[in-house]
Enzyme design. Structure first.
Site, PDB file in Angstrom:
ATOM      1  N   ASP A 103       0.698  -1.149  -0.229  1.00  0.00           N
ATOM      2  CA  ASP A 103      -0.388  -0.082   0.220  1.00  0.00           C
ATOM      3  C   ASP A 103       0.509   0.978   0.043  1.00  0.00           C
ATOM      4  O   ASP A 103       1.463   1.738   0.841  1.00  0.00           O
ATOM      5  CB  ASP A 103      -0.612  -0.117   1.151  1.00  0.00           C
ATOM      6  N   ILE A 104       1.451   1.747  -1.201  1.00  0.00           N
ATOM      7  CA  ILE A 104       1.863   2.717  -1.468  1.00  0.00           C
ATOM      8  C   ILE A 104       1.497   3.454  -1.453  1.00  0.00           C
ATOM      9  O   ILE A 104       2.256   5.282  -2.292  1.00  0.00           O
ATOM     10  CB  ILE A 104       3.453   1.972  -2.207  1.00  0.00           C
ATOM     11  N   LYS A 105       0.441   3.804  -2.464  1.00  0.00           N
ATOM     12  CA  LYS A 105      -0.140   5.197  -2.975  1.00  0.00           C
ATOM     13  C   LYS A 105       0.188   6.350  -4.235  1.00  0.00           C
ATOM     14  O   LYS A 105       0.976   7.172  -3.869  1.00  0.00           O
ATOM     15  CB  LYS A 105      -1.517   6.187  -1.989  1.00  0.00           C
ATOM     16  N   ARG A 106       1.381   5.282  -4.836  1.00  0.00           N
ATOM     17  CA  ARG A 106       2.129   6.294  -6.137  1.00  0.00           C
ATOM     18  C   ARG A 106       1.721   7.140  -6.597  1.00  0.00           C
ATOM     19  O   ARG A 106       0.817   6.481  -7.087  1.00  0.00           O
ATOM     20  CB  ARG A 106       3.730   5.341  -5.822  1.00  0.00           C
TER      21      ARG A 106
END
Length: 308
Positions: A103-106
């Protein structure tokens, strides 16, 4: 990679993912004290405590679940040592046969977006050799910058047989400030969903795409509409439990084949021992409490699906 995730979901009969989002106040004191005794009250000590905590939860639940979802911010706050704990967690989860959703939401553009995609899902070139920076199978991606930000991830997914989950309608209360705004009479999240389908058509598995999406459990009516707009898109569903999402609200996120969605729970599982329902386990048996919380969640979701 979506085929692998679906196979794991079918094998476990558990359309859920455990969010490994550790906070220091979740970690039992005996784990913290042991880590601090060895490394001091330092960033390394904190990272060691996080790692031991995660390991206990993985050991207690890996046979019940298809996947885990570590949220990178919870590790980044402890600097490089935290990122080491993040990677150790990802590697260990994979060694137990789990799919890892980072879960990095880049979200960026051009070479920067490519670097994010390569760093988390691909292989970086170092002289004549290539290396994987992190042991992730999927990552979450912010689509705010449009195709320029998402296509580099899709390209790496095609090369490496990996996957992404694109934010479409998130579970947080203020998500509507942008996501619900009307564009030519339609909410923005519907337009994003159509782009997700377009991107996903480039990167299909057997039935579902390696390009999935994120739709929060807290907006079930919107989820129902989005399911129809994206029939071959896997939906990662945050917001169950602690954020108020209920199992009966989630049945419409699934397709008639019983697939199409995977529901996340983070603190509801990893900090289960702090809940009154699981208080009998206590700190020493925090991992057993997490296991029971997983069993209860699987039963809750599957019961709702059976009554769909």
């Amino acid at each position: 990679m979506i085929n692998t995730l679906i196979k794991k979901i079918q094998e476990t009969n558990a359309p859920i993912v455990v969010g490994l989002d550790p906070m220091m106040n979740y970690i039992p004191k005996y784990i913290q004290e042991k880590a601090f005794a060895e490394y001091g009250e330092t960033l390394k000590g904190a990272a060691e405590a996080i790692w031991e905590y995660n390991k206990g939860i993985i050991d207690a639940t890996y046979d019940l679940i298809p996947a885990v979802k570590p949220q990178i911010a919870m590790y980044e706050q402890f600097g490089i040592e935290g990122l080491i704990a993040f990677e150790r967690t990802c590697e260990y989860a994979k060694s137990k046969g789990l799919v890892v959703i980072g879960d990095i939401k880049r979200g960026d553009i051009g070479s920067t977006s490519t670097a994010y995609a390569v760093g988390h899902l691909g292989q970086v070139q170092v002289g004549s050799k290539k290396y994987s920076g992190f042991s992730e199978d999927f990552v979450t991606v912010n689509p705010y910058l449009g195709t320029d930000g998402v296509k580099p991830f899709v390209d790496v997914c095609k090369e490496e047989d990996k996957g992404i989950f694109v934010l479409v309608k998130t579970s947080n209360p203020s998500s509507g400030e942008f996501q619900d705004q009307l564009v030519d009479g339609r909410p923005l999240y519907e337009l994003v969903a159509e782009k997700v389908v377009e991107w996903g058509n480039e990167c299909m598995g057997d039935k579902y795409s390696n390009v999935g999406c994120v739709v929060g459990a807290t907006y079930p009516e919107m989820g129902k509409v989005l399911r129809k707009l994206m029939p071959n898109t896997y939906i990662l569903v945050p917001g169950y439990g602690a954020q108020g999402g209920k199992a009966e609200d989630l049945v419409h996120y699934f397709n008639e084949d019983g697939l199409g969605a995977i529901v996340n729970s983070s603190r509801g599982i990893i900090a289960a021992y702090k809940q009154e329902k699981y208080a009998e386990f206590g700190e020493e048996r925090y991992a057993e409490a997490s296991r029971q919380a997983v069993i209860d969640m699987i039963e809750d979701i599957n019961s709702a699906l059976a009554n769909k």
